[in-house]
Design an enzyme around this catalytic site. Structure first.
Site, short mmCIF file in Angstrom:
data_model
loop_
_atom_site.label_atom_id
_atom_site.label_comp_id
_atom_site.label_asym_id
_atom_site.label_seq_id
_atom_site.Cartn_x
_atom_site.Cartn_y
_atom_site.Cartn_z
N LYS A 79 0.85 -1.19 0.00
CA LYS A 79 0.00 0.00 0.00
C LYS A 79 0.88 1.24 0.00
O LYS A 79 1.99 1.23 0.55
CB LYS A 79 -0.90 0.02 1.24
CG LYS A 79 -2.16 0.85 1.07
CD LYS A 79 -3.21 0.10 0.27
CE LYS A 79 -4.54 0.84 0.27
NZ LYS A 79 -5.60 0.07 -0.41
N GLY A 183 -21.11 5.82 4.42
CA GLY A 183 -20.08 6.22 3.47
C GLY A 183 -20.58 6.11 2.04
O GLY A 183 -20.89 5.01 1.58
N GLY A 185 -19.02 7.07 -0.96
CA GLY A 185 -17.98 7.34 -1.95
C GLY A 185 -18.25 6.56 -3.22
O GLY A 185 -19.39 6.19 -3.52
N VAL A 187 -17.67 3.51 -4.11
CA VAL A 187 -18.25 2.17 -3.94
C VAL A 187 -19.59 2.24 -3.23
O VAL A 187 -20.58 1.64 -3.66
CB VAL A 187 -17.28 1.24 -3.19
CG1 VAL A 187 -17.91 -0.12 -2.94
CG2 VAL A 187 -15.97 1.09 -3.97
#
Length: 354
Positions: A79, A183, A185, A187
């Site tokens: 990452k 959330g 966003g 997705v």
């Protein structure tokens, strides 16, 4: 001032640099290349201190090892995190400089780590990275790349939600089921649209109040951030930044199951046991959200056609069903079952990194 404690260090290599063009602290964490060249996105996010960004990179890269192993990929875990100091807003020039700096950092790993877009970054940012290294995936469609992976990720989450509903209600049907999404966003919003179309009773929230318009468009109930876990639901879907499920949130959670794409939603690993003690089913995040890496890895290596790749992504639901069965048979949590699956593959599947 206190900062996020560093997790256990089990990584092969970690580089923390100050970008020579941007001045930003950039961390590239290679957790494992046992199964092949590591794959994991580049996160651009605001952190209270640069050490918090390093800690996040360590946790996220370790989770990528689990994700890629349980997804059956010949890919290790890594990452990148680009740390924005509080109050920092990048103009176009400094943003470009930041991703050129990232490209140099990724290039230094000589192919052991491949990056891609993630929270806060875009396929256009990856195009900038590609000016400095070829070890980047998910370039824009316009230049022949695989494009935005949020669609495949959301498909995998959708199939995971169906598998989870089947486990807690006896049916995978979405119609009439109460689902809370925290959330909205790339997705979370895609998932919300699909679930709404299929007749789910949605409750949604996001830290960005501008996302409230989506709730209105979908006929969903909007709640203020921090209150969503108190809404009775069949499935609670964490789809934002990690660490949402603290002990306090778990104790007040009014859902039969947790299944979402947020990376590391458990504030503490012990949260899985805490959920189980309350009779709440927990779908491991690194299984649920693997659609994006399955898609990106397949596209980059040209392993299959896009239709076949999406079939593999949809099979995440079946993987989750098997993990639920294994967990029940062994008397352990689904998280422990998923970690066992990853560990067995890592132990048996060592390869020469490519």
């Amino acid at each position: 001032m206190t900062h996020t404690p560093l997790p256990e260090f089990t990584h092969e290599r970690v580089e923390v640099i100050t970008g020579r063009r941007s001045g930003l602290v950039i961390t590239v964490a290679l957790h494992s290349s046992v199964l092949g060249s590591a794959l994991g996105g580049a996160r651009l996010w605001t952190y209270p201190h640069w050490s918090d960004a390093v800690a996040d990179a360590l946790r996220l890269s370790a989770a990528m090892t689990l994700k890629n192993a349980t997804a059956g990929l010949d890919a290790g875990g890594g990452k990148s995190v680009l740390c924005l100091p509080p109050g920092t807003v990048l103009d176009a020039d400094r943003r470009r400089a930041a991703f050129l700096d990232l490209g140099d950092a990724v290039a230094s790993f000589d192919g052991l780590y491949r990056t891609a877009e993630d929270v806060g970054s875009t396929t256009e940012d990856m195009l900038v990275v590609s000016e400095r290294t070829s070890h980047v995936v998910g370039l824009p469609d316009a230049v022949g790349g695989s494009g935005e992976p949020a669609g495949p990720t959301s498909l995998g989450v959708y199939e995971s939600v169906r598998a989870t509903l089947e486990r807690v209600t006896g049916s995978a049907e979405v119609t009439g089921r109460r689902i809370t999404i925290s959330g909205l966003g790339q997705v979370g919003s895609r998932l919300a649209v699909r679930l709404s179309t299929e007749g789910a009773v949605l409750t949604v929230t996001d830290v960005d109040p501008a996302k409230r318009h989506l709730a209105l468009e979908l006929g969903a109930t909007w709640v203020e951030p921090g209150e969503e876990h108190r809404v009775p639901a069949d499935v609670f879907v964490p789809a934002g930044i990690g660490g949402l499920l603290t002990d306090e949130v778990i104790d007040a959670l009014a859902a039969a199951a947790v299944c979402g794409p947020a990376n590391n939603p458990l504030a503490d690993h012990s949260g899985a046991d805490r959920l189980a003690a309350r009779g709440i089913l927990y779908a491991p995040d690194f299984v649920v959200n693997a659609g994006g890496v399955i898609y990106l890895d397949s596209e980059a290596k040209r392993l299959s056609g896009r239709e076949e790749t999406m079939t593999r992504v949809a099979a995440i639901g079946d993987t989750l069903r098997r993990l639920y069965d294994d967990a029940e048979a062994q008397g352990i949590t689904p998280l422990a079952a998923a970690e066992e699956l990853a560990a067995s593959r890592l132990a048996a599947g060592a390869r020469v990194p490519v």
